[in-house]
Motif scaffolding. Structure first.
Motif, PDB file in Angstrom:
ATOM      1  N   PRO A  33      48.930  25.993  12.981  1.00  0.00           N
ATOM      2  CA  PRO A  33      48.715  27.317  12.376  1.00  0.00           C
ATOM      3  C   PRO A  33      48.106  28.325  13.355  1.00  0.00           C
ATOM      4  N   ASN A  34      48.428  29.575  13.123  1.00  0.00           N
ATOM      5  CA  ASN A  34      47.763  30.671  13.823  1.00  0.00           C
ATOM      6  C   ASN A  34      46.448  30.989  13.122  1.00  0.00           C
ATOM      7  N   PRO A  35      45.531  31.720  13.770  1.00  0.00           N
ATOM      8  CA  PRO A  35      44.274  32.096  13.108  1.00  0.00           C
ATOM      9  C   PRO A  35      44.530  32.798  11.779  1.00  0.00           C
ATOM     10  N   ASP A  36      43.758  32.425  10.774  1.00  0.00           N
ATOM     11  CA  ASP A  36      43.823  32.990   9.413  1.00  0.00           C
ATOM     12  C   ASP A  36      45.062  32.564   8.632  1.00  0.00           C
TER      13      ASP A  36
END
Length: 546
Positions: A33-36
């Motif tokens: 996943p990417n941040p957030d």
């Protein structure tokens, strides 16, 4: 004959490990996943972890008798850790159990796209203190041990164990995954080191891995060999010679590696070992020279679609090295053997239980050990159990019959196209008219077993030619068992495909043992997951190719 004479029972070699145990939460995701980001996992597994815990579990499944020194808390995770280790045959009686705090655990994110993993570890609390390992327990843990292994966790406690093991002249293997506190002290005691791909250069500051290996053996005079694992590239081993070769012309270690790489058979996908001549004078520019030899172990290429993830692969490799050292396996055999064990972890072969994992590893061990026996017994192909075709379930059946009581028993075992154990069952049967009826009853029960596990394509194998011939000519049979044959004709309509094959008795030993056990105990049983102990060695023999 297909059956090998059973060797005299010997006690399993004892090995002691000191290091980390934990519970691992492995979440497989489509991509990291990417941040957030908020994403869903594709799969979640919860299983025992920790370098020492994994390596010793592998050693136990191979046939060693491991003990472990570590610490957990008396919480749900700690109880799970203890139970899983104990179930796999690891002696946990020397572990420290804290009344409060928490046991260690790790979140592992497995990226199914890149086949990489990200670990988020929460250490156990309170941490283990050296004084928690009493002298009495230390002496007892080391008693009779042939090898001590450290993963360089719990380093203060590990140092106490290493000092005592060194005084007792017990060989020590150190897992040098990365630079950790206390590592240098433990390396000074090490007889053997297995390290990750980046460690040798990181620890020595050398210009290349081969040069770093020479540096390590020069810096650590007690070291007999060092192995560096290189993932899909296999591994390298630099082994010290027992005799001095200082008068021999020097060979540059990087040139030596290049010559080994040229000897690799690129047409073969099997793991192999290529070794230099023994007792060379191996040099590295700016470092020095030592007497020994260089070995290169290749690894089987694994297609990306069959790769799961590498979690625990290094620990499995170390477990196999422990097994090889404790059983006296030549290093030329040990390196490809360890690569094959590692392969079982990273390759997409679904193994649902520890028993099945242990069985697979024992097959590998059996093949390697049999290959080392000069003029060992040779099995004929016709007398060996064979895997069925892709997508087909093979069910072997047999019977045990007693004329005096007109009673008997049937045994059946189901295995898939990979040879993996699926299920087994046995039935004690009263009032059987004769041996032919008993053999046909065994086949009928084998068909019922196939129905129980939901198979559509099955192959029934029996060592009774009468029963097989009767069912292959079902429309023409007019013998005394005609009623049973008619029943079979109806049962066969429930399957997409069904065939009946004759095999020799030597290829039907598992079903034979199931039937005999049922007759002796006068009981019926079934095993859907766990493999019964009394047939495990026969399953190994069936899957062994030597």
């Amino acid at each position: 004959m297909a059956a090998f004479a059973s060797a005299p029972q010997q006690s399993k070699p004892l090995v002691l490990g000191c290091g980390a145990v934990s519970v691992d939460y492995l979440a497989t995701v489509a991509s990291f996943p990417n941040p957030d980001d908020k994403i869903r996992s594709l799969a979640l597994k919860v299983e025992g972890g920790g370098n020492a815990g994994n390596a010793l579990t592998g050693a136990a499944r191979l046939g060693l008798s491991p003990r472990i020194i570590s610490k957990a808390s008396n919480d749900a995770l700690g109880k799970s850790i203890l139970k899983e280790l104990q179930d796999d045959g690891v002696d946990t009686s020397y572990m420290t159990i804290a009344d409060g705090g928490n046991s260690p655990f790790t979140y592992i994110i497995v990226d199914s796209q890149t086949k990489t993993r990200t670990c988020i570890h929460t250490p156990g609390y309170p941490p283990m203190k050296p004084e928690e390992l009493t002298k009495e327990n230390l002496f007892a843990a080391l008693h009779g041990v042939e090898m001590v292994y450290f993963d360089v966790r719990l380093h203060e406690t590990a140092l106490l164990v290493a000092e005592e093991a060194s005084q007792r002249k017990i060989p020590i293997l150190v897992d040098a995954e990365k630079k950790r506190e206390g590592l240098d002290d433990l390396l000074n005691f090490a007889s053997y080191v297995v390290c990750s791909a980046n460690f040798p250069q990181a620890w020595t500051g050398a210009s290349s891995t081969p040069v770093a290996l020479v540096h390590m053996l020069l810096r650590l005079p007690n070291l007999k060999f060092v192995i560096v694992t290189r993932g899909e590239k296999g591994c390298l081993m630099l082994e010290r010679s027992m005799t001095d070769a200082s008068e021999t012309e020097e060979t540059d270690v990087e040139d030596l590696l290049e010559s080994l790489e040229q000897k690799v058979d690129l047409s073969s996908s099997m793991a192999k070992c290529v070794a230099s001549k023994s007792n060379l004078r191996i040099s590295a520019d700016g470092v020095g020279s030592m007497s020994g030899r260089l070995l290169m172990g290749t690894a089987e290429a694994i297609p990306s679609e069959e790769l799961i993830d590498t979690t625990g692969a290094g620990d499995a490799f170390i477990g196999a090295v422990l097994y090889g050292l404790c059983t006296g396996m030549p290093v030329e055999k040990m390196l490809p053997f360890a690569a094959q064990v590692r392969r079982q972890i990273v390759k997409g072969v679904k193994v649902q239980t520890p028993e099945k994992t242990a069985l697979t590893i024992k097959v590998l061990a059996t093949n390697f050990l049999r290959s080392t026996i000069p003029k060992g017994p040779i099995r004929k192909n016709d007398y060996m159990w064979r895997k069925p075709g892709y997508g087909i379930m093979k069910i072997n059946v047999d019977t045990s019959f007693q004329y005096e009581t007109l009673s008997g028993a049937c045994g059946a075992v189901a295995r898939d196209y990979r040879g993996d154990f699926i299920t087994a069952a046995s039935w004690f049967v009263l009032n059987i008219s004769g041996v032919d009826s008993a053999e046909l009853t065994a086949i009928r029960n084998g068909i019922y077993l196939a129905t129980h596990i939901g198979c559509n394509n099955i192959e029934i194998e029996s060592d009774c030619s009468f029963a097989v011939d009767s069912l292959n000519q079902v429309d023409d049979y007019l013998g005394p068992e005609v009623a049973i044959i008619i029943e079979y004709k109806q049962l066969m309509m429930d399957f997409a495909s069904i065939s009946f094959r004759h095999c020799y008795r030597e290829a039907n030993q598992v079903a034979d043992k199931l039937a005999k056990n049922s007759f002796t105990t006068r009981s019926s049983s079934s095993w859907d997951d766990e493999i019964p102990d009394f047939i495990s060695h026969l399953l190994v023999n069936d899957m062994s190719i030597i």
